[in-house]
Design a protein around this motif. Structure first.
Motif, PDB file in Angstrom:
ATOM      1  N   ARG A 106       0.843  -1.202   0.000  1.00 28.40           N
ATOM      2  CA  ARG A 106       0.000   0.000   0.000  1.00 28.40           C
ATOM      3  C   ARG A 106       0.878   1.252   0.000  1.00 28.40           C
ATOM      4  N   MET A 107       1.953   1.198   0.760  1.00 33.10           N
ATOM      5  CA  MET A 107       2.957   2.263   0.730  1.00 33.10           C
ATOM      6  C   MET A 107       4.228   1.776   1.412  1.00 33.10           C
ATOM      7  N   LEU A 108       5.309   2.491   1.131  1.00 29.50           N
ATOM      8  CA  LEU A 108       6.602   2.272   1.775  1.00 29.50           C
ATOM      9  C   LEU A 108       6.887   3.498   2.627  1.00 29.50           C
ATOM     10  N   VAL A 109       7.259   3.294   3.886  1.00 28.92           N
ATOM     11  CA  VAL A 109       7.489   4.399   4.818  1.00 28.92           C
ATOM     12  C   VAL A 109       8.954   4.382   5.252  1.00 28.92           C
ATOM     13  N   LEU A 110       9.572   5.565   5.231  1.00 30.33           N
ATOM     14  CA  LEU A 110      10.989   5.693   5.539  1.00 30.33           C
ATOM     15  C   LEU A 110      11.218   6.888   6.446  1.00 30.33           C
ATOM     16  N   GLY A 111      12.281   6.818   7.242  1.00 37.95           N
ATOM     17  CA  GLY A 111      12.728   7.991   7.973  1.00 37.95           C
ATOM     18  C   GLY A 111      13.378   8.974   7.019  1.00 37.95           C
ATOM     19  N   SER A 112      13.531  10.219   7.455  1.00 43.39           N
ATOM     20  CA  SER A 112      14.079  11.242   6.565  1.00 43.39           C
ATOM     21  C   SER A 112      15.560  11.050   6.294  1.00 43.39           C
ATOM     22  N   ARG A 113      16.251  10.342   7.180  1.00 45.06           N
ATOM     23  CA  ARG A 113      17.667  10.076   6.947  1.00 45.06           C
ATOM     24  C   ARG A 113      17.837   8.729   6.251  1.00 45.06           C
ATOM     25  N   GLY A 114      19.033   8.526   5.678  1.00 46.97           N
ATOM     26  CA  GLY A 114      19.281   7.280   4.977  1.00 46.97           C
ATOM     27  C   GLY A 114      19.211   6.085   5.903  1.00 46.97           C
ATOM     28  N   ILE A 115      18.704   4.971   5.396  1.00 45.77           N
ATOM     29  CA  ILE A 115      18.655   3.727   6.156  1.00 45.77           C
ATOM     30  C   ILE A 115      19.854   2.897   5.733  1.00 45.77           C
ATOM     31  N   GLY A 116      20.810   2.760   6.637  1.00 45.21           N
ATOM     32  CA  GLY A 116      22.017   2.051   6.247  1.00 45.21           C
ATOM     33  C   GLY A 116      22.656   1.324   7.407  1.00 45.21           C
ATOM     34  N   GLY A 117      21.864   0.785   8.314  1.00 41.18           N
ATOM     35  CA  GLY A 117      22.446   0.086   9.442  1.00 41.18           C
ATOM     36  C   GLY A 117      23.358   1.017  10.224  1.00 41.18           C
ATOM     37  N   PHE A 118      24.441   0.459  10.751  1.00 41.69           N
ATOM     38  CA  PHE A 118      25.312   1.251  11.614  1.00 41.69           C
ATOM     39  C   PHE A 118      26.058   2.334  10.836  1.00 41.69           C
ATOM     40  N   VAL A 140       7.879   9.784   3.532  1.00 41.28           N
ATOM     41  CA  VAL A 140       9.136  10.113   4.201  1.00 41.28           C
ATOM     42  C   VAL A 140       8.797  10.943   5.436  1.00 41.28           C
ATOM     43  N   ILE A 141       9.232  10.463   6.603  1.00 38.86           N
ATOM     44  CA  ILE A 141       8.838  11.056   7.875  1.00 38.86           C
ATOM     45  C   ILE A 141      10.038  11.723   8.533  1.00 38.86           C
ATOM     46  N   ARG A 142       9.951  13.032   8.716  1.00 39.88           N
ATOM     47  CA  ARG A 142      10.966  13.736   9.494  1.00 39.88           C
ATOM     48  C   ARG A 142      10.438  13.972  10.907  1.00 39.88           C
ATOM     49  N   PHE A 143       9.385  14.758  11.009  1.00 39.37           N
ATOM     50  CA  PHE A 143       8.689  14.953  12.275  1.00 39.37           C
ATOM     51  C   PHE A 143       7.222  14.632  12.060  1.00 39.37           C
ATOM     52  N   ASP A 144       6.533  14.372  13.138  1.00 40.13           N
ATOM     53  CA  ASP A 144       5.100  14.091  13.061  1.00 40.13           C
ATOM     54  C   ASP A 144       4.422  14.864  14.194  1.00 40.13           C
ATOM     55  N   ASN A 145       4.514  16.191  14.107  1.00 33.28           N
ATOM     56  CA  ASN A 145       4.086  17.052  15.207  1.00 33.28           C
ATOM     57  C   ASN A 145       2.600  17.389  15.193  1.00 33.28           C
TER      58      ASN A 145
END
Length: 279
Positions: A106-118, A140-145
């Motif tokens: 339905r959708m892909l959700v990601l944080g605003s920064r890169g996802i790259g493990g450590f 893409v989620i940075r803040f959810d205020n």
């Protein structure tokens, strides 16, 4: 039997990824979806020694990666205890894995920064790549205020049918108000025409609003025609205090695999969640 609807979210243990998981979990509740939490570890690209250290319980890189995944699942359950949450640990670069797994989501959700493990890839690199190349919508989620705020959707001269449909679906599911915004720029031919261009833009906006009413009959819908030299600036101003801004991207960036300049600017400067529609 068809597979149930699902939302896929990437998690790497960062604060940004935690916000993405919580946002995804809440929206899985609204949309009656399963939630799939994915953690991609880069350690196997650097070493084959993933096992525990002899004599130290709970040690080892594989155990560390599994722990991060379990943290992501726990974040989801904390805000959406009734949502079926599934976890998956994968090894390697995240973009390809997430694009493949979310192909029919339905959708892909990601944080605003890169996802790259450590390692943490360049800021936003994975999010930008997937916003341009994933076959499903990408949030893409940075803040959810402002989770109770309105949903804003930007409409281009085509009517942005895909973005409108997404925004209407989410407004219906969440009970949010929906604002439809169309931006005309002073240097556009449409804006220069003596009254004709502005009237054509008004007709476009009215037609899109009627389409929205048909798609989301129970939603409170407003519309705004804005004159601004910068489309992203106008969209960002309209989205202040909003729960979500939805923008379309047909992938007309200068380079293959990039999103258009307006969507790119909105992603970089938005202070709240952004949902990119690819059609």
């Amino acid at each position: 039997m068809p597979a149930p609807d699902r939302i896929v979210v990437g998690y790497d243990g960062s604060a940004e990824a935690g916000a993405a998981v919580r946002w995804a979990a809440r929206h899985a509740t609204y949309l009656d979806c399963e939630l799939h939490v994915i953690h991609c570890s880069l350690w196997p690209l650097l070493t084959s020694d993933l096992g525990p250290v002899r004599g130290i319980e709970g040690s080892g890189l594989q155990h560390q990666a599994q722990t991060i995944l379990e943290q992501g699942k726990a974040e989801a359950v904390s805000v959406a205890p009734r949502v079926p949450v599934h976890g998956r640990l994968l090894y390697g670069l995240p973009a390809g894995h997430l694009r493949r797994i979310a192909g029919d989501a339905r959708m892909l959700v990601l944080g605003s920064r890169g996802i790259g493990g450590f390692l943490g890839l360049l800021v936003g690199s994975v999010s930008l790549e997937l916003a341009a190349t994933a076959s499903c919508p990408v949030a893409v989620i940075r803040f959810d205020n402002h989770p109770e705020g309105r949903i804003v959707v930007g409409i281009d001269p085509s009517g942005s049918a895909g973005a409108l449909r997404l925004a209407c679906d989410l407004a219906s599911a969440t009970g949010s108000e929906l604002m439809i915004i169309h931006v005309i720029r002073p240097h556009d031919g449409m804006a220069h025409a003596t009254g004709t261009g502005r009237e054509a833009a008004r007709r476009l906006l009215l037609g899109v609003a009627e389409d929205a009413k048909a798609l989301a009959p129970r939603v409170t819908i407003s519309q705004d025609l804005v004159r601004d030299a910068s489309v992203p600036r106008a969209l960002l101003n309209a989205s202040r205090g909003a729960a979500l801004i939805v923008v379309g991207s047909k992938g007309h960036g200068l380079l293959k695999g990039t999103i258009g300049s307006n969507a790119h600017a909105v992603l970089h400067h938005a202070t709240g969640p952004v949902l990119i529609s690819r059609n």
